[in-house]
Design a protein around this motif. Structure first.
Motif, PDB file in Angstrom:
ATOM      1  N   UNK A  94      38.648  36.570  27.187  1.00 56.66           N
ATOM      2  CA  UNK A  94      37.867  36.152  28.351  1.00 56.66           C
ATOM      3  C   UNK A  94      36.582  36.962  28.444  1.00 56.66           C
ATOM      4  N   UNK A  95      36.665  38.247  28.172  1.00 58.85           N
ATOM      5  CA  UNK A  95      35.488  39.107  28.219  1.00 58.85           C
ATOM      6  C   UNK A  95      34.448  38.692  27.176  1.00 58.85           C
TER       7      UNK A  95
ATOM      8  N   UNK B  94      47.373  43.877  36.984  1.00 64.30           N
ATOM      9  CA  UNK B  94      46.849  42.730  36.241  1.00 64.30           C
ATOM     10  C   UNK B  94      45.690  42.065  36.989  1.00 64.30           C
ATOM     11  N   UNK B  95      45.848  41.914  38.297  1.00 61.97           N
ATOM     12  CA  UNK B  95      44.770  41.285  39.060  1.00 61.97           C
ATOM     13  C   UNK B  95      43.519  42.160  39.107  1.00 61.97           C
TER      14      UNK B  95
ATOM     15  N   UNK C 134      37.929  42.623  37.197  1.00 57.16           N
ATOM     16  CA  UNK C 134      36.877  43.397  36.535  1.00 57.16           C
ATOM     17  C   UNK C 134      36.223  42.588  35.423  1.00 57.16           C
ATOM     18  N   UNK C 135      37.052  41.876  34.647  1.00 55.17           N
ATOM     19  CA  UNK C 135      36.520  41.053  33.556  1.00 55.17           C
ATOM     20  C   UNK C 135      35.678  39.907  34.112  1.00 55.17           C
TER      21      UNK C 135
ATOM     22  N   UNK D  61      36.947  33.833  41.009  1.00 60.15           N
ATOM     23  CA  UNK D  61      38.348  33.882  41.426  1.00 60.15           C
ATOM     24  C   UNK D  61      38.430  33.836  42.949  1.00 60.15           C
ATOM     25  N   UNK D  62      39.506  33.263  43.506  1.00 61.31           N
ATOM     26  CA  UNK D  62      39.669  33.279  44.969  1.00 61.31           C
ATOM     27  C   UNK D  62      39.801  34.707  45.494  1.00 61.31           C
ATOM     28  N   UNK D  63      39.433  34.905  46.744  1.00 60.36           N
ATOM     29  CA  UNK D  63      39.644  36.172  47.420  1.00 60.36           C
ATOM     30  C   UNK D  63      40.728  35.978  48.476  1.00 60.36           C
ATOM     31  N   UNK D  64      41.547  36.984  48.651  1.00 62.64           N
ATOM     32  CA  UNK D  64      42.674  36.890  49.566  1.00 62.64           C
ATOM     33  C   UNK D  64      42.560  37.964  50.643  1.00 62.64           C
TER      34      UNK D  64
END
Length: 393
Positions: free
Chosen positions: A383-384, A291-292, A297-298, A307-310
């Motif tokens: 969202x896309x 899912x992530x 990608x979208x 989005x945050x990066x981890x």
């Protein structure tokens, strides 16, 4: 069902067929503003009746449980399976802690606030958490206006002298970041909300070993409707006060719910230890990873959101390095501080929760990653399709 042996209640992990489980109307708003963990249904359907449990009508009549625990309504089977699962996953130390069971972790939050609040102070103790903080903390703290505690906002800006209570949510809800205490004070009492410290969401880097730790079955296994949470508490007096809070508010916790939860935790532990079974955490981690990846990608394709990066961390449960895949996406709209991301998404029939409710700003929204596949797929499609309006020159 009722038979000659009395009334039997059969509890299955597989939900009955209802209109809610039928095909999704793709024209409706996709509701992703809460963390209802329906994603887990696919696993529990796969294992069929392994979680079934039957109660006879003459059983579980007493208020009191069949254990010698300080928490007098805690069923010994649930206590046993909580300890076993933490030892299997190695995400928390349990041997030197008292276990307190509650109606979800929400009740345990209130119980912990009650137990940690001084009764001889002229003013309520301040309760803080670092922004972005879990949106329910302010309401849970102030709802009954007890006079023992009051919400004081963002822990990063808290400077008042004297005692305080700090909530540390790790991984954090809403942004999935691993957290440590923020307030630099020697009179603080800490509550660690570890609802998401499980291998499908984050690397298990060390067994948590804090004075007060809160967990919930809803985010661990997906059984939010069973309303079972537990606290691991070092101090006996704090554990006693938390138990008293539950005694006064609800006279304990449903035994049927406890025993169903115990059976579910038993099945999960078995799946981790028996190579012939499908490992629950490996299965759900795979779902979260997929899912992530698709969401990122979208987001990269439309260039409107961030989005945050981890970081990669070594997980002692899976014995490998991994990236976090939180239960919520902390989505940020690019643009000015006046950007209203919740409003933008609502216009495309995506219901989210505004960053303002988490002590942040309107550019942020929290989006649940735990919905059913059909809803999640529609969310990605919508969202896309979002495009930033262009101004006429």
């Amino acid at each position: 069902m009722c038979g000659t042996d009395g009334c039997l209640i059969k509890s299955s992990s597989i939900p009955c067929a209802t209109p809610e489980n039928g095909p999704r109307d793709t024209s409706m708003t996709i509701v992703l503003d809460h963390g209802d963990p329906t994603m887990y249904e696919s696993y529990w359907r796969k294992i069929e009746n392994k979680c079934d449990i039957t109660f006879n009508g003459y059983e579980l009549l007493s208020y009191f449980a069949n254990s010698k625990s300080l928490c007098w309504f805690l069923e010994s089977k649930l206590e046993e399976e909580i300890k076993r699962l933490h030892n299997v996953v190695e995400n928390a130390i349990v041997d030197d802690h008292y276990i307190i069971v509650g109606t979800g972790s929400s009740q345990l939050m209130q119980a912990a606030l009650y137990a940690l609040s001084p009764t001889d102070e002229p003013e309520p103790i301040s309760v803080v958490s670092a922004a972005p903080f879990y949106s329910s903390y302010p309401e849970v703290t102030d709802f009954v206006r007890s006079g023992l505690h009051k919400w004081a906002g963002d822990a990063r800006t808290f400077e008042k002298d004297g005692p305080y209570i700090e909530f540390i949510t790790s991984p954090n809800n809403p942004d999935g970041v691993i957290r440590e205490p923020v307030v630099n004070g020697d009179q603080g009492k800490l509550i660690y909300d570890l609802a998401y410290y499980w291998p499908q969401y984050t690397a298990i880097t060390v067994p948590a070993n804090h004075d007060v730790m809160l967990f919930t079955i809803s985010k661990c296994t997906g059984h939010a409707g069973s309303r079972i949470g537990w606290a691991l508490v070092k101090d006996k007096e704090v554990a006693r006060k938390m138990t008293k809070f539950m005694e006064i508010s609800t006279i304990g916790v449903s035994k049927e719910a406890q025993l169903r939860a115990a059976r579910i935790l038993e099945v999960i532990s078995d799946s981790c230890l028996d190579p012939t079974l499908e490992n629950f955490f490996e299965y759900t981690q795979s779902l979260m990873t997929d899912r992530w990846q698709r969401l990122r990608q979208v987001v990269m394709a439309n260039d409107i959101f961030v989005l945050p990066k981890y970081p990669l961390q070594y997980c002692f449960f899976i014995k490998d390095f991994r990236e976090s895949h939180p239960a919520f996406a902390w989505l940020i709209c690019k643009g000015s501080e006046e950007e209203d991301c919740e409003k933008l998404l609502k216009g495309h029939k995506i219901q989210t929760r505004s960053g303002r409710k988490f002590g942040s700003d309107s550019r942020n929204v929290r989006i649940s990653m735990l919905s059913r596949d059909e809803d999640f797929n529609i969310f990605l499609q919508r969202l896309m399709a979002i495009q930033r309006p262009t101004s006429d020159n």
